[in-house]
Every structure is written in C-alpha cells, then in structure tokens.
Design a protein around this motif. Structure first.
Motif: not given
Ligand SMILES: Cc1cc2nc3c(=O)[nH]c(=O)nc-3n(C[C@H](O)[C@H](O)[C@H](O)COP(=O)(O)O)c2cc1C
Length: 192
Positions: A113, A13, A115
């Motif tokens: 994220g 995303a 949220s």
């Molecule tokens: C290792 C890991 C840690 C994460 N920690 C958080 C977090 O602390 N807070 C949050 O809101 N989302 C967290 N997420 C969710 C990611 O931010 C969310 O899936 C986001 O879409 C990831 O970006 P991407 O879609 O570009 O991969 C985490 C995801 C992963 C894989």
C-alpha cells in the motif's frame, strides 16, 4: 504452491513482491505456479454459471491442486483489490470438493500500500476472506509501503525490493511457514 497477486498497473509493486515470494518458495523446494494480475484478469464470478472462461477454469484447477497458497494484494480503499477478490470468489467452485474450498491449504498473505498502516487493513480483510474459505492462514503476514518504489519500472522495483533486507527477512519467514506447514500436512495425510 500457487502464488496469486499483483495489479494491472505497469510496474506493479505487489507483482514484484509476488515474484520475490516465488523465488523464496523455490528456495524451500516448493514447485510454484504464479498467477499474476494478467492471468487473474477474469470476468466477474457468476454463481451457478454453466460456462466458465478458460482462465477461470485454469485458476480453479490451480487452487484445487495447490497444497499452499501465497496471496499478495495491492491495498485498494482499505481492503483487497477487486481483481484479487474476484479471483478468490472463484474458489466457490471448490465448495463440493472434499475437503471443500481451501480447507487443508496453508495460505500466506501480504499486502502492498501507500503505507504499512494502509496495507495492514488489506491484510486483515484478506485474512478474513481466506478464513471464510476455510483456508489455514499462516501466522506471519507481510505489509509493505510501496511509496519508495512507486515511480520505478518492474526491473528497478524488483531490484530495490530484493535489496530491502527487512522486507526479504519477513517474506522469508512467511514462505518458511507456508512451505513447512504444507509439508507437515502432506506427511500427516500420508500417514493417516
Ligand atoms: C484505487 C486505489 C485505491 C487505493 N487505496 C489505498 C488505500 O486505501 N490505502 C493505501 O495504503 N494505499 C492505497 N492505494 C495505493 C496502492 O495500494 C499502491 O499504489 C500499491 O502500490 C498498489 O499496488 P501495485 O503497485 O501492485 O499496483 C490505492 C491505489 C489505488 C489505485
């Protein structure tokens, strides 16, 4: 303008948001270089190393040439992902430039994220890193809750995000600030 961001997750995303930012930047007349996670997937930054991977050298040159930056990070454990932080650690190679590091470059930040609250923690941490690199952080920042697009593929996610009027409006403000400030600074330097 250089745009850095995304993750190695298929359907990222943050990468989709990065591409939306690039489109908006082009609409403001900026020439853009996009560095997605695939190009930022570099060896860990090694201070003082004599040899740098070609991708690392290209990234440093991209940072050096850019008049403005936009960085879109996924939120990982309350902060910036390791991949994005490692990419920014390579800006240490600009320590002896004049101006040094990211000084004189306006930097827009955004985070994705699970949220908006989670993404806000990553935005704060990203701002701190950019300020440590002397970058001029744009006042606007964008946070995005990606839970609604998590299961979509890249094309579907991009279409869904493009249809999100609130997100697009906020990204447009961010890109407007970055391009406007980069323009003003370039003109002021020419006039000096
Ligand atoms: C290792 C890991 C840690 C994460 N920690 C958080 C977090 O602390 N807070 C949050 O809101 N989302 C967290 N997420 C969710 C990611 O931010 C969310 O899936 C986001 O879409 C990831 O970006 P991407 O879609 O570009 O991969 C985490 C995801 C992963 C894989």
């Amino acid at each position: 303008m250089a745009l850095l961001g995304g993750s190695l997750r298929p359907g990222s995303a943050s990468e989709a948001v990065l591409h939306l930012c690039a489109g908006l930047a082009a609409g403001y007349g900026a020439r853009t270089t996009i560095c997605t996670a695939a190009t930022l997937d570099l060896p860990l930054y090694r201070p003082g190393a004599l040899h740098r991977a070609p991708g690392a050298r290209r990234l440093v040159e991209t940072l050096r040439r850019a008049d403005g930056l936009v960085i879109v990070t996924p939120t990982y454990h309350g902060g910036v992902s390791g991949l994005i932080k490692n990419a920014l650690d390579h800006a240490e190679e600009l320590a002896h430039d004049r101006p040094a590091y990211l000084d004189g470059k306006v930097v827009g930040v955004a985070a994705v994220g699970w949220s908006e609250h989670g993404a806000a923690t990553a935005v704060t941490s990203l701002r701190t890193t950019v300020q440590s690199l002397r970058g001029w952080v744009a006042p606007m920042a964008v946070t995005f809750d990606a839970t609604g697009v998590a299961a979509l593929d890249v094309a579907e996610a991009r279409a869904a995000l493009r249809g999100d009027a609130r997100l697009m409006r906020r990204l447009d403000i961010l890109l407007g600030q970055v391009t406007d400030f980069a323009d003003r600074y370039a003109r002021a330097r020419l006039a000096a």
